[in-house]
Design a protein around this motif. Structure first.
Motif, PDB file in Angstrom:
ATOM      1  N   ASP A 296      -7.635   0.132  -5.533  1.00 15.42           N
ATOM      2  CA  ASP A 296      -6.543   0.904  -6.116  1.00 15.42           C
ATOM      3  C   ASP A 296      -6.408   2.215  -5.319  1.00 15.42           C
TER       4      ASP A 296
ATOM      5  N   GLN B  66       3.689   1.115  -3.237  1.00 16.83           N
ATOM      6  CA  GLN B  66       3.134   1.163  -4.582  1.00 16.83           C
ATOM      7  C   GLN B  66       2.035   2.202  -4.773  1.00 16.83           C
ATOM      8  N   ALA B  67       1.355   2.481  -3.744  1.00 16.90           N
ATOM      9  CA  ALA B  67       0.145   3.250  -3.965  1.00 16.90           C
ATOM     10  C   ALA B  67       0.097   4.605  -3.275  1.00 16.90           C
ATOM     11  N   TYR B  68       0.300   4.615  -1.966  1.00 14.15           N
ATOM     12  CA  TYR B  68       0.081   5.861  -1.241  1.00 14.15           C
ATOM     13  C   TYR B  68       1.038   6.958  -1.697  1.00 14.15           C
ATOM     14  N   GLU B  69       2.298   6.584  -1.855  1.00  8.58           N
ATOM     15  CA  GLU B  69       3.256   7.609  -2.260  1.00  8.58           C
ATOM     16  C   GLU B  69       2.955   8.079  -3.673  1.00  8.58           C
ATOM     17  N   ARG B  70       2.655   7.117  -4.554  1.00  6.70           N
ATOM     18  CA  ARG B  70       2.337   7.501  -5.940  1.00  6.70           C
ATOM     19  C   ARG B  70       1.063   8.324  -5.995  1.00  6.70           C
ATOM     20  N   GLY B  71       0.176   8.056  -5.058  1.00  8.51           N
ATOM     21  CA  GLY B  71      -1.111   8.769  -5.038  1.00  8.51           C
ATOM     22  C   GLY B  71      -1.001  10.185  -4.514  1.00  8.51           C
TER      23      GLY B  71
ATOM     24  N   SER C 253      -0.943  13.916  -6.836  1.00  7.83           N
ATOM     25  CA  SER C 253       0.461  13.497  -6.934  1.00  7.83           C
ATOM     26  C   SER C 253       1.204  14.422  -7.887  1.00  7.83           C
TER      27      SER C 253
ATOM     28  N   GLU D 158      -4.239   4.508  -5.254  1.00 11.15           N
ATOM     29  CA  GLU D 158      -3.838   5.702  -6.004  1.00 11.15           C
ATOM     30  C   GLU D 158      -5.078   6.404  -6.577  1.00 11.15           C
ATOM     31  N   LYS D 159      -5.947   5.599  -7.173  1.00  6.40           N
ATOM     32  CA  LYS D 159      -7.201   6.166  -7.717  1.00  6.40           C
ATOM     33  C   LYS D 159      -8.081   6.682  -6.585  1.00  6.40           C
TER      34      LYS D 159
ATOM     35  N   LYS E 237      -6.224  14.448  -9.125  1.00  9.14           N
ATOM     36  CA  LYS E 237      -4.927  13.895  -8.733  1.00  9.14           C
ATOM     37  C   LYS E 237      -4.159  14.898  -7.891  1.00  9.14           C
TER      38      LYS E 237
ATOM     39  N   GLU F 190       0.846  -1.204   0.000  1.00  9.60           N
ATOM     40  CA  GLU F 190       0.000   0.000   0.000  1.00  9.60           C
ATOM     41  C   GLU F 190       0.877   1.248   0.000  1.00  9.60           C
TER      42      GLU F 190
END
Ligand SMILES: O=C(O)c1ccccc1NCC(=O)[C@H](O)[C@H](O)COP(=O)(O)O
Length: 353
Positions: A337, A176-181, A351, A339-340, A349, A173
Motif C-alpha cells: 500500500d 491510485q497511490a502516489y498522488e493520494r499519498g 497528503s 499510500e501508507k 501523512k 501506483e
C-alpha cells in the motif's frame, strides 16, 4: 531516461523526470583503456566507445591520439591491433553499473534516432501541451508540509537490485497511490532493460522522461511523451554537454534536475548557469552534508536528496543537511500500500486530504 511530472491537483499529474550514470578514459600510449577514479568521463573518448560503428569511423583520429605513424607498416599494424583490443575491451567490460547503463543507452538512443529522427519529432514537440511547473510544485509541497517535497520514483526494478515488485503496475501506483499519498512530483525511470518501465506506461499516466540522458534527442522525445522535467547526471556528461542540454530543455519548457555524486561534481554543477534543482545521489556519495550551502542558498536552488531513504530518520537526516526535496524509489515501490508507505516514510501523512 527519467520522465518527471508534478502532482499538483486532482486533475493534473505530478511532474516527471527522466533519470541516469559513467566513465571512460584516456587512451595512453601504453594502456589502451584505463578506468578513472570517481565518476569522471572523457566524453570525447566515451562517445566513441559506445558504438563500434562510430569507433571505426573515428579510427584515424584515434591513430593520431596514439601517435600512429601512417607510413610505418609494422607500427601501423601493431597499432591497428591495439585499437581492436581496445574495441573489445570497452565493448565487453563496463566497470560499473552506471557505465553499463550509459553504454547501453548510447546504443539504444542511436537505434531510436534511426527510427525516429530528431527532425521528425520536432513537429509533435511544437504541438505539445504546455508543461506543468515541476520546480514550483516542489516549492509548494515543501512549504505546505514542512518536509522535503516528495518525488516518487516509478520503477519496477532497480539496475543493482533486480525486480523490486513482481506485480508492479505503474499506472495504478501513480493514479491510485502516489498522488493520494502526497507525492509532489513523479519521476519515471523510463528504461525497459534495467528498470522495467516503458514509455507506453508513461503515456498512459501523462508524463515521461529520462534519467540517462546522453543526447538532446532524448529530451525532445521525452517532451513529446508529456514529461515536465529531465534528469541529467553530471558523472556521465561534460560541463559543455550539461550547459547545452540545459539550454535544450529550457527551450522546450522543461525543468532539469542535475544529479551529482560527489563534491567534485557539485563544484562543476555550481559553476554552471541556470540550475534550479541539484540532486545529491547518496548511492555512491554517502555524505549528504558535504555540499556548498552558501552558493546553493545564493542561487536559490532546491537540493534533492536521492537514493536509499527508508525511514523518518533518513528523511530527518537529509532535511537537517538542507535538502528541500527527496527522490525515493525502492522504499515505496516495495510497499503493498504505497499510500501508507509514504506516510510511514515521513512519519506522518503528507497528503492534503
Ligand atoms: O537503481 C539502481 O540500481 C541504479 C544504478 C545505477 C544508477 C542509477 C540507479 N538508480 C537510479 C537512482 O538513482 C535511484 O533509483 C533513485 O535515486 C531512487 O533511489 P532508491 O530510493 O534507493 O530506489
Amino acid at each position: 531516461m527519467v520522465g518527471l511530472v508534478p502532482v499538483q491537483s486532482a486533475g493534473q499529474r505530478l511532474p516527471f523526470r527522466v533519470v541516469s550514470p559513467s566513465l571512460y578514459q584516456g587512451i595512453g600510449s601504453v594502456s589502451i583503456r584505463r578506468s578513472v577514479s570517481g565518476l569522471t568521463m572523457d566524453r570525447r573518448i566515451n562517445s566513441r566507445a559506445l558504438s563500434l560503428f562510430s569507433i571505426r569511423a573515428q579510427q584515424s583520429d584515434l591513430k593520431e591520439s596514439l601517435g600512429v605513424v601512417a607510413s610505418s607498416t609494422s607500427s601501423s599494424v601493431e597499432n591497428d591491433v591495439r585499437i581492436k583490443e581496445w574495441e573489445v575491451d570497452i565493448a565487453d567490460s563496463p566497470s560499473n553499473i552506471l557505465e553499463e547503463i550509459t553504454w547501453f543507452k548510447y546504443q539504444e538512443v542511436s537505434r531510436m534516432k534511426e527510427l525516429n529522427p530528431l527532425e521528425a519529432i520536432k513537429k509533435p514537440v511544437e504541438n505539445a501541451p504546455p508543461t506543468r511547473g515541476f520546480v514550483s510544485a516542489l516549492r509548494m509541497a515543501h512549504q505546505r508540509t514542512g518536509f522535503p517535497a516528495f518525488i516518487a520514483e516509478v520503477k519496477k526494478a532497480s539496475a543493482s537490485r533486480g525486480i523490486l515488485k513482481e506485480n508492479f503496475d505503474p499506472v495504478f501506483e501513480i493514479d491510485q497511490a502516489y498522488e493520494r499519498g502526497g507525492a509532489a512530483c513523479l519521476s519515471a525511470l523510463t528504461d525497459q532493460k534495467y528498470f522495467k518501465v516503458g514509455f507506453e506506461n508513461l503515456e498512459a499516466i501523462r508524463g515521461a522522461g529520462g534519467k540517462f540522458v546522453v543526447d538532446e534527442w532524448q529530451i525532445y522525445y521525452a517532451r513529446t511523451k508529456g514529461t515536465d522535467a529531465v534528469l541529467l547526471i553530471a558523472a556521465i556528461l561534460t560541463d559543455l554537454e550539461i550547459t547545452y542540454l540545459l539550454r535544450v530543455r529550457k527551450m522546450l519548457g522543461l525543468a532539469a534536475l542535475v544529479e551529482v555524486q560527489d563534491e567534485r561534481e557539485m563544484g562543476r554543477v555550481l559553476g554552471t548557469e541556470g540550475i534550479e534543482l541539484v540532486g545529491i545521489n547518496s548511492r555512491s556519495l554517502g555524505n549528504e552534508e558535504a555540499f556548498h550551502g552558501r552558493q546553493i542558498r545564493e542561487k536559490d536552488m532546491i537540493v534533492v536528496g536521492e537514493s536509499g531513504l527508508f525511514t523518518p530518520d533518513d528523511i530527518a537526516y537529509v532535511q537537517a543537511a538542507g535538502v528541500k526535496a527527496v527522490l525515493v524509489g525502492e522504499s515505496i515501490v516495495k510497499q503493498s500500500d504505497p499510500e501508507k508507505g509514504i506516510a510511514g516514510l515521513f512519519g506522518r501523512k503528507i497528503s492534503q486530504t
